[in-house]
Design an enzyme around this catalytic site. Structure first.
Site, PDB file in Angstrom:
ATOM      1  N   TYR A 185      40.235  66.633  -8.476  1.00 26.40           N
ATOM      2  CA  TYR A 185      38.955  66.627  -7.748  1.00 26.40           C
ATOM      3  C   TYR A 185      39.022  67.533  -6.519  1.00 26.40           C
ATOM      4  CZ  TYR A 185      38.753  62.458 -10.631  1.00 26.40           C
ATOM      5  OH  TYR A 185      38.813  61.582 -11.687  1.00 26.40           O
ATOM      6  N   TYR A 238      33.450  53.185 -13.874  1.00 20.02           N
ATOM      7  CA  TYR A 238      34.219  54.415 -14.049  1.00 20.02           C
ATOM      8  C   TYR A 238      35.146  54.210 -15.237  1.00 20.02           C
ATOM      9  CZ  TYR A 238      37.505  58.190 -13.607  1.00 20.02           C
ATOM     10  OH  TYR A 238      38.280  59.288 -13.901  1.00 20.02           O
ATOM     11  N   ASP A 283      37.464  47.591 -20.565  1.00 19.11           N
ATOM     12  CA  ASP A 283      38.360  48.611 -20.020  1.00 19.11           C
ATOM     13  C   ASP A 283      39.214  47.940 -18.946  1.00 19.11           C
ATOM     14  OD1 ASP A 283      39.587  50.620 -18.604  1.00 19.11           O
ATOM     15  OD2 ASP A 283      37.833  51.939 -18.504  1.00 19.11           O
ATOM     16  N   LYS A 323      47.472  53.068 -17.053  1.00 18.34           N
ATOM     17  CA  LYS A 323      47.975  53.019 -15.671  1.00 18.34           C
ATOM     18  C   LYS A 323      49.306  52.283 -15.521  1.00 18.34           C
ATOM     19  CE  LYS A 323      43.754  53.877 -13.074  1.00 18.34           C
ATOM     20  NZ  LYS A 323      44.126  55.058 -12.328  1.00 18.34           N
TER      21      LYS A 323
HETATM   22  N1  PMP Z   1      39.283  53.508 -16.910  1.00 18.42           N
HETATM   23  C1  PMP Z   1      39.463  52.993 -15.688  1.00 18.42           C
HETATM   24  C2  PMP Z   1      38.911  51.632 -15.389  1.00 18.42           C
HETATM   25  C3  PMP Z   1      40.163  53.707 -14.710  1.00 18.42           C
HETATM   26  O1  PMP Z   1      40.319  53.178 -13.477  1.00 18.42           O
HETATM   27  C4  PMP Z   1      40.688  54.983 -15.036  1.00 18.42           C
HETATM   28  C5  PMP Z   1      41.461  55.816 -14.015  1.00 18.42           C
HETATM   29  N2  PMP Z   1      41.151  55.640 -12.691  1.00 18.42           N
HETATM   30  C6  PMP Z   1      40.482  55.486 -16.326  1.00 18.42           C
HETATM   31  C7  PMP Z   1      39.770  54.723 -17.227  1.00 18.42           C
HETATM   32  C8  PMP Z   1      41.010  56.832 -16.725  1.00 18.42           C
HETATM   33  O2  PMP Z   1      42.381  56.812 -16.821  1.00 18.42           O
HETATM   34  P1  PMP Z   1      43.234  58.169 -16.756  1.00 18.42           P
HETATM   35  O3  PMP Z   1      43.075  58.684 -15.351  1.00 18.42           O
HETATM   36  O4  PMP Z   1      44.625  57.736 -17.079  1.00 18.42           O
HETATM   37  O5  PMP Z   1      42.661  59.095 -17.769  1.00 18.42           O
END
Ligand code: PMP
Length: 409
Positions: free
Chosen positions: A5, A133, A231, A260
């Site tokens: 970013y 997100y 998610d 993560k």
């Molecule tokens: N889903 C959620 C809830 C997230 O917090 C994130 C990353 N912040 C992602 C998907 C995307 O994961 P990545 O950055 O490993 O692609």
């Protein structure tokens, strides 16, 4: 090099890291910082953990990678077994992906292929809630918040999804429930699934909402025969005080994404899990296969570390660790409420948030926190911490002091 970013070149320039161990990051100039971010919420056991380092070394001596097409290996088998032992019971199948965003793409593709297999290809859109997100790839972006996300940059290129309002913080809002029920009903013929981050919306704004609404979404999915995708990439593995945030309301998804903290923050790996019903339908549908297969799928090195990290969660008593962090964040951040310009202070598990009335000056806040010996990465109007679970009470108190000082600055 391009940084996340950021413009090219990034301004201010990023800080050069030499090494990290425990909860501390060491910069080239000798500065030591407690990592309040756990490297974007992943390094739950801290850096250079002896158990994770040993798992990595042992796996390196066998193989760091082998393709997953037509071959399998013990690290993936072991990790799948360990995952299936802790996820909500109806989830019985695991698909490994390379990152969180890809895990979300995989989840959505599963939902779409499921409806193709069920002879309802028109069910190909998603309903989500505002403020979410889910990643930076295109399908994931399409379900991010349409205002706070990147929709304005890619108008016309993103699939148009259905957005329900943000669920309220407190349970019992009948208006939200009926509005969302109407929306699902109106679009149900074109919807494949509902996708949300349960209970905590992370990068979309660090918002918490009542688990009762996750339950309500499950009930709406059941009523209309839709799939529920949770998610748990940010919330999984104990972060909110339960192993998965879905457990706050005992909601079972049809599809779930994790990432993560899966590898304890060592390597990039994520997974999408689904029920037998989803896997069986896709496997007996047109083509007879799920159409996804990244080059580094189920990378043995990452899988071996992930399996060790899951074991470490149990041996370290993650519930006690997260409980300690929650108490320390509540106590330590309370003084921020007295500050001018602070709109809200909230804590959920090992997540502490100071929300300001106005946008933060990222550079200034970062430098102020660094002067207190803490690494933070604020965004928008949010100064927050998601520290490693191994932080001591002293570490947590230092993080809180830095956050409050940064908010005051
Ligand atoms: N889903 C959620 C809830 C997230 O917090 C994130 C990353 N912040 C992602 C998907 C995307 O994961 P990545 O950055 O490993 O692609």
């Amino acid at each position: 090099m391009w940084h996340p970013y950021a413009a090219m070149p990034a301004s201010p320039a990023p800080y050069l890291v030499d090494s990290a161990s425990g909860v501390r990051i060491r910069l080239r100039d000798g500065t030591e910082l407690i990592d309040g971010m756990a490297s974007w919420w992943a390094a739950i056991h801290g850096y250079r953990h002896p158990v994770l380092d040993a798992a990595a070394h042992a796996q390196l001596d066998r193989m760091s990678h082998v393709m997953f097409g037509g071959l399998t290996h013990e690290p993936a088998i072991k990790l799948s077994e360990e995952l299936l032992a802790i996820v909500p019971a109806p989830l019985r199948r695991v698909f490994f992906a390379d990152s969180g965003s890809v895990a979300v793409e995989v989840a959505i593709k599963m939902a779409l292929q499921y409806w193709q297999a069920c002879d309802r290809p028109a069910r190909n859109r998603l309903l989500t809630i505002r403020g979410g997100y889910h990643g930076d790839t295109f399908m994931a972006m399409s379900v991010c918040d349409p205002v706070g996300g990147m929709h304005h940059l890619f108008t016309g290129a993103l699939t148009e999804q259905v957005f329900a309002p943000m669920p309220p913080v407190e349970a019992g809002d009948e208006q939200w429930r009926s509005q969302t029920a109407d929306l699902v009903e109106r679009h149900s013929d074109s919807l494949a699934a509902v996708i949300v981050e349960p209970v905590v919306q992370g990068a979309g704004g660090m918002r918490f909402y009542s688990p009762a609404y996750v339950d309500h979404l499950r009930a709406l999915c059941d009523r209309h025969g839709l799939l529920l995708i949770l998610d748990e990439i940010a919330t999984g593995f104990g972060r909110t005080g339960t192993m998965f945030a879905a457990e706050h309301s005992a909601t079972s998804p049809d599809i779930m994404c994790v990432g993560k903290a899966l590898t304890g923050g060592y390597l990039s790996m994520a997974a999408t899990l689904c029920t037998d019903a989803v896997a069986d339908a896709i496997s007996s549908g047109p083509g007879g296969a799920f159409m996804h297969g990244p080059t580094f799928m189920a990378n043995p090195l990452a899988a071996a570390i992930a399996a060790a990290s899951l074991e470490l969660l149990h041996t370290n008593d993650w519930k006690a660790q997260v409980g300690r962090a929650e108490t320390a964040l509540k106590d330590g951040l309370a003084p921020a409420l007295e500050l001018d310009g602070v709109a809200d202070v909230r804590v959920c598990g090992a997540i502490g948030v100071i929300e300001l009335a106005d946008a933060v000056d990222v550079d200034r806040v970062t430098r102020r926190a660094m002067s207190e010996g803490v690494w933070l990465r604020p965004f928008r109007n949010l100064i927050y911490a998601m520290p490693p679970y191994i932080c001591t009470e002293d570490d947590l108190a230092t993080i809180c002091r830095a956050m409050v000082a940064a908010a005051a600055a």
